[in-house]
Write a protein that holds these residues in place. Structure first.
Motif, PDB file in Angstrom:
ATOM      1  N   PRO A 118      11.450  41.476 -22.284  1.00  0.00           N
ATOM      2  CA  PRO A 118      11.165  42.045 -23.611  1.00  0.00           C
ATOM      3  C   PRO A 118      12.415  42.350 -24.435  1.00  0.00           C
ATOM      4  CG  PRO A 118       9.749  43.037 -21.953  1.00  0.00           C
ATOM      5  CD  PRO A 118      10.725  42.174 -21.211  1.00  0.00           C
ATOM      6  N   GLU A 119      13.414  42.951 -23.801  1.00  0.00           N
ATOM      7  CA  GLU A 119      14.610  43.319 -24.562  1.00  0.00           C
ATOM      8  C   GLU A 119      15.315  42.088 -25.124  1.00  0.00           C
ATOM      9  OE1 GLU A 119      18.839  45.732 -23.942  1.00  0.00           O
ATOM     10  OE2 GLU A 119      17.381  45.590 -22.306  1.00  0.00           O
ATOM     11  N   GLU A 153      13.225  40.633 -28.018  1.00  0.00           N
ATOM     12  CA  GLU A 153      13.323  41.478 -29.210  1.00  0.00           C
ATOM     13  C   GLU A 153      14.657  41.300 -29.917  1.00  0.00           C
ATOM     14  OE1 GLU A 153      12.645  45.375 -27.750  1.00  0.00           O
ATOM     15  OE2 GLU A 153      10.473  45.140 -27.613  1.00  0.00           O
ATOM     16  N   GLN A 154      15.732  41.198 -29.163  1.00  0.00           N
ATOM     17  CA  GLN A 154      17.058  41.043 -29.776  1.00  0.00           C
ATOM     18  C   GLN A 154      17.167  39.721 -30.529  1.00  0.00           C
ATOM     19  OE1 GLN A 154      19.783  41.540 -26.522  1.00  0.00           O
ATOM     20  NE2 GLN A 154      19.696  43.790 -26.584  1.00  0.00           N
ATOM     21  N   GLU A 210      14.662  37.932 -31.707  1.00  0.00           N
ATOM     22  CA  GLU A 210      13.748  37.908 -32.854  1.00  0.00           C
ATOM     23  C   GLU A 210      14.265  38.780 -33.994  1.00  0.00           C
ATOM     24  OE1 GLU A 210       9.109  37.382 -33.797  1.00  0.00           O
ATOM     25  OE2 GLU A 210       9.586  38.466 -31.966  1.00  0.00           O
ATOM     26  N   ALA A 211      14.929  39.853 -33.674  1.00  0.00           N
ATOM     27  CA  ALA A 211      15.513  40.680 -34.737  1.00  0.00           C
ATOM     28  C   ALA A 211      16.507  39.873 -35.564  1.00  0.00           C
ATOM     29  CB  ALA A 211      16.192  41.909 -34.125  1.00  0.00           C
ATOM     30  N   PHE A 222       7.921  34.823 -29.010  1.00  0.00           N
ATOM     31  CA  PHE A 222       8.183  35.685 -30.150  1.00  0.00           C
ATOM     32  C   PHE A 222       6.868  36.042 -30.835  1.00  0.00           C
ATOM     33  CE2 PHE A 222      11.972  32.782 -30.005  1.00  0.00           C
ATOM     34  CZ  PHE A 222      12.850  33.715 -29.477  1.00  0.00           C
ATOM     35  N   THR A 223       6.889  37.111 -31.596  1.00  0.00           N
ATOM     36  CA  THR A 223       5.690  37.496 -32.336  1.00  0.00           C
ATOM     37  C   THR A 223       5.519  36.668 -33.601  1.00  0.00           C
ATOM     38  OG1 THR A 223       6.800  39.173 -33.687  1.00  0.00           O
ATOM     39  CG2 THR A 223       6.001  39.850 -31.514  1.00  0.00           C
ATOM     40  N   ALA A 253       7.431  41.165 -26.106  1.00  0.00           N
ATOM     41  CA  ALA A 253       7.661  42.402 -26.840  1.00  0.00           C
ATOM     42  C   ALA A 253       6.382  43.179 -27.136  1.00  0.00           C
ATOM     43  CB  ALA A 253       8.377  42.089 -28.165  1.00  0.00           C
TER      44      ALA A 253
END
Length: 797
Positions: A96-97, A100-101, A103-104, A124-125, A136
């Motif tokens: 997840p981390e 998220e990084q 995708e940010a 990814f979302t 995530a």
């Protein structure tokens, strides 16, 4: 479930994207041939879908493909596993981390494709408002907890089929998994890893798939604009047993059924008009494990070279390399799942040397900076003495050099020599390989498990691998409706960026000049013509939805030259004051002539003829009503145009007759008289078509057959087809009559779900052969000045 509906106009388009993870086009072709995916085969045969080849790009891995699709960013990650530039730790994209990084960063670079939509089982979302079973956003916990018991009970009842499938298939899949477990042990595989794969297989192939289907159907009925669902079962089995294995292909049957249920839900949705796009992100290649071939891991090989050793006898056999077999079951969510199926943790690395090697692409992060001489020595020794197929270095300016057992290559110049000039994507590989190797999070050395002429290997413990450059890994597919507008591109295949642009165009969030027109040019023999007659029922379908666009799509898929339409609204309040004739003509890139039989203030209702060929209006008029009591019936009319084909004219008359036998007889007598078919200008090839509201045995049809040929009867070895009503055709009341030497060579009534829903009639399509010696009529040329055209030779703008 306390989930909000999407408050939109019901005519707005929607999109359901279904990703079959890891299925290459060659393996799809094999599955279709074996009958393992009967629904997809039906889509190709009956639903006007087209199968496109899609190039995954490099790396051929889900995170990179989804980043390109969801955000328009190429090579967002260099591989599935790499060293994070922020933390200095090795990360894997199922964490997840890490997801998220990345995708940010993606959110800062591109517009999210899945905005206001939902995502299921994705890396990814994609900017989705609701994401489930993604790294995530794990599981359905919040939604289930928010729902009251009655809602949960209703959820189970309304998805009873999926529930039954879970209850039946879970034990079946468990038995198969145990059989697979026994075979693995018999072949000497690790007991614990084989045991872990049992719940993984059951959870991914059955439970997660069914939960995604349930969620997707809920979101379709809620009217979300875009829904993306990733079906993982085949990819999971391919990693374990190989992409061509029986276990991997067994999962395709369940995936095919899942797609069928989602497709049917989309085409019966109460809100939006959904398209369903089915695609794969990449393929897989059967590969041998480097660890098994060499007896030690690639990290140990790098250690040896850095220590100055030149033989393989130094290291003792090390532990097996990483695998991705158990992480996906954790997507079901919850802390218990996380602890039960814990996988490789990416805490602070204590060793100075780091090697990310999860697949056929590995990165070497040596301690400190290596000089140019050391990099060359490390790369050449890994290839020469330790069996690494390809080792690539880069200098301070980003220039790349590759070493193989056959020699040295300068990249990207020699990419074609490295991967073979026959590679299907050789034109794009140089740029993508350069992007991968120069990615800021790629190592000082990039190791690849394949080059042209070599047998593929993987640096993980698996039998099927992806992320590399083999044709099998990079050849994905996209199964799209045949009239999907695609962006202009200098190649025949797609890549994820093209799919993204097409999706944004479909949703009305992007506009581009498409490569393909609505009506595609169809190569037909000389003097052939395709005509469609279609009662469109004011563009109100059997599902009660109003959509001129849907009618146009049904027509476009028949590839016509001339279209005769009945029951069109123009400016009427019941159809949103839309000019349906104009909308359909614009969608088809055709010209049109509309004749209103009803004209009250600004509202009109009538018939039209459309064509991309030059045409002129000859006559448009109402047909006589029946005099006397009860004559206040719906007015009827006809439209007569002359269409120019190869310098001569064909007379085309479109009509819609009344509902009562007496008025139909009077109207047919008028059509056969000197004002229409008997007129001196109505000579040579002639076509009379439309909705006659009369069956073949009626007096009306007998009168017409005395003068003209019924196309459906004249076609040899053809069983006439009914056209009304569209869902269960029980009557043949739409007809095409021919005269002046025109012959019929083919008849079709589309059977697709779209054709069954769009109107209460089905279109009748006839392919016609024009007479060899047609009378030369130059009236049109002098009137319109339009050049002569071959049918289907040009699409009017």
């Amino acid at each position: 479930m306390k989930l909000p509906d999407s408050a939109v106009d019901s005519t707005r388009p929607g999109l359901v994207m279904i990703q079959v993870d890891g299925l290459s086009r060659p393996e799809l072709a094999l599955a279709l041939e074996r009958g393992e995916m009967p629904f997809l085969k039906r889509l190709l045969r009956r639903e006007s879908c087209k199968l496109h080849t899609m190039y995954s790009g490099l790396p051929a891995a889900t995170p990179a493909v989804q980043a390109e699709l969801f955000y328009g960013v190429r090579t967002a990650v260099p591989a599935f596993s790499f060293r994070s530039s922020g933390s200095g730790k090795l990360v894997r994209m199922y964490e997840p981390e890490a997801a998220e990084q990345v995708e940010a960063r993606l959110e800062q670079e591109g517009e999210p494709l899945l905005a206001q939509g939902s995502a299921y089982s994705d890396n990814f979302t994609g900017g989705a408002a609701e994401a489930h079973f993604c790294p995530a956003a794990l599981g359905w916990g919040p939604s289930i907890r928010a729902a009251n018991p009655n809602a949960t009970f209703l959820l189970l009842i309304t998805n009873l089929y999926s529930l039954v499938r879970i209850l039946v298939l879970l034990p079946v899949e468990l038995v198969l998994a145990l059989v697979d477990f026994g075979r693995g042990l018999a072949k000497g595989r690790n007991f614990l890893k084989e045991l872990k794969f049992v719940p993984t297989r059951v959870a991914i192939c059955i439970l997660l798939r069914e939960l995604c289907v349930i969620g997707g159907r809920i979101d379709i009925n809620r009217g979300l604009p875009i829904i993306h669902i990733n079906l993982l079962g085949y990819d999971e089995q391919s990693h374990r047993r190989g992409p061509a294995s029986r276990f991997a292909h067994w999962t395709l049957k369940g995936i095919d059924d899942a797609i069928a249920r989602l497709w049917r839900a989309a085409h019966s949705a109460p809100g939006r008009h959904y398209d369903v796009w089915i695609y794969s992100d990449h393929g897989q290649h059967h590969a041998s494990s480097y660890h098994k071939l060499q007896g030690y891991s690639v990290k140990e090989a790098v250690d040896l070279v850095l220590a100055g050793l030149e033989t393989r006898s130094g290291p003792a056999p090390g532990g097996a390399p990483e695998t991705v077999e158990t992480h996906r079951v954790r997507l079901l969510g919850g802390g218990r799942f996380q602890r039960l199926f814990s996988v490789f943790q990416s805490g602070p690395d204590s060793e100075e040397l780091q090697v990310a090697s999860l697949g056929p692409v590995a990165f070497v992060y040596p301690p400190g900076d290596l000089g140019a001489t050391q990099r060359v020595f490390l790369a050449s020794e890994l290839v020469r003495a330790h069996g690494v197929p390809v080792a690539i270095t880069r200098d301070q300016k980003g220039a790349l050099r590759a070493w193989t057992a056959t020699g040295e290559f300068a990249l990207p110049r020699d990419t074609a020599s490295l991967f073979g000039r026959s590679h299907p994507f050789v034109a794009e590989l140089p740029d993508d390989l350069a992007r991968l190797c120069n990615h800021p999070e790629a190592g000082e050395l990039v190791l690849l498990g394949w080059h042209a002429g070599a047998k593929p290997i993987t640096f993980a413990e698996e039998n099927g691998s992806h992320a590399g450059a083999t044709p099998q890994e990079t050849t994905a597919f996209a199964l799209l409706p045949s009239d999907t507008l695609l962006p202009d591109r200098p190649r025949d295949y797609l890549r994820p960026l093209d799919l993204r642009e097409a999706a944004l165009q479909h949703l009305g969030r992007r506009s581009f000049a498409p490569r393909n027109k609505r009506i595609q040019v169809v190569e037909k023999p000389s003097r052939q013509l395709r005509i469609v007659t279609y009662n469109v029922h004011s563009c109100i379908g059997m599902d009660g939805k109003l959509s001129a666009r849907r009618i146009a799509r049904v027509i476009a898929r028949t590839q016509p030259d001339i279209v005769a339409l009945q029951e069109l609204d123009v400016g009427r309040s019941r159809s949103g004051h839309e000019n349906q004739a104009q909308v359909i003509a614009h969608y088809l890139t055709m010209e049109h002539h509309f004749h209103p039989v009803i004209h009250v203030e600004n509202e009109q209702y009538g018939d039209a003829i459309l064509s991309h060929l030059p045409m002129r209006l000859v006559k448009a008029a109402c047909l006589p009503p029946v005099p006397g009591p009860g004559s206040r019936r719906e007015p009827r009319g006809a439209v007569w145009v002359a269409v120019e084909v190869m310098g001569t004219e064909i007379q085309v008359i479109n009509t819609h007759l009344g509902l009562w036998p007496g008025e139909r007889l009077r109207q047919v007598q008028e059509l056969l008289g000197r004002n229409w078919l008997g007129h001196p200008d109505c000579q040579g090839p002639v076509i009379l078509c439309g909705d006659f509201n009369a069956t073949p045995g009626s007096a009306v049809c007998r009168m017409l057959r005395a003068r003209l040929d019924d196309a459906q009867i004249e076609l040899a070895s053809h069983r006439p087809r009914n056209t009304f009503s569209s869902n269960i055709p029980a009557a043949r009341i739409d007809h095409i009559f021919l005269g002046g030497g025109v012959e019929v060579t083919a008849i079709d009534t589309p059977q697709s779900q779209l054709a069954r829903l769009a109107s209460d009639h089905r279109p009748l399509v006839a392919t016609l052969k024009l007479p060899v010696a047609m009378p030369d009529t130059s009236a049109m040329s002098s009137t319109s000045g339009a050049p002569a055209q071959e049918p289907g030779s040009k699409v009017a703008s």
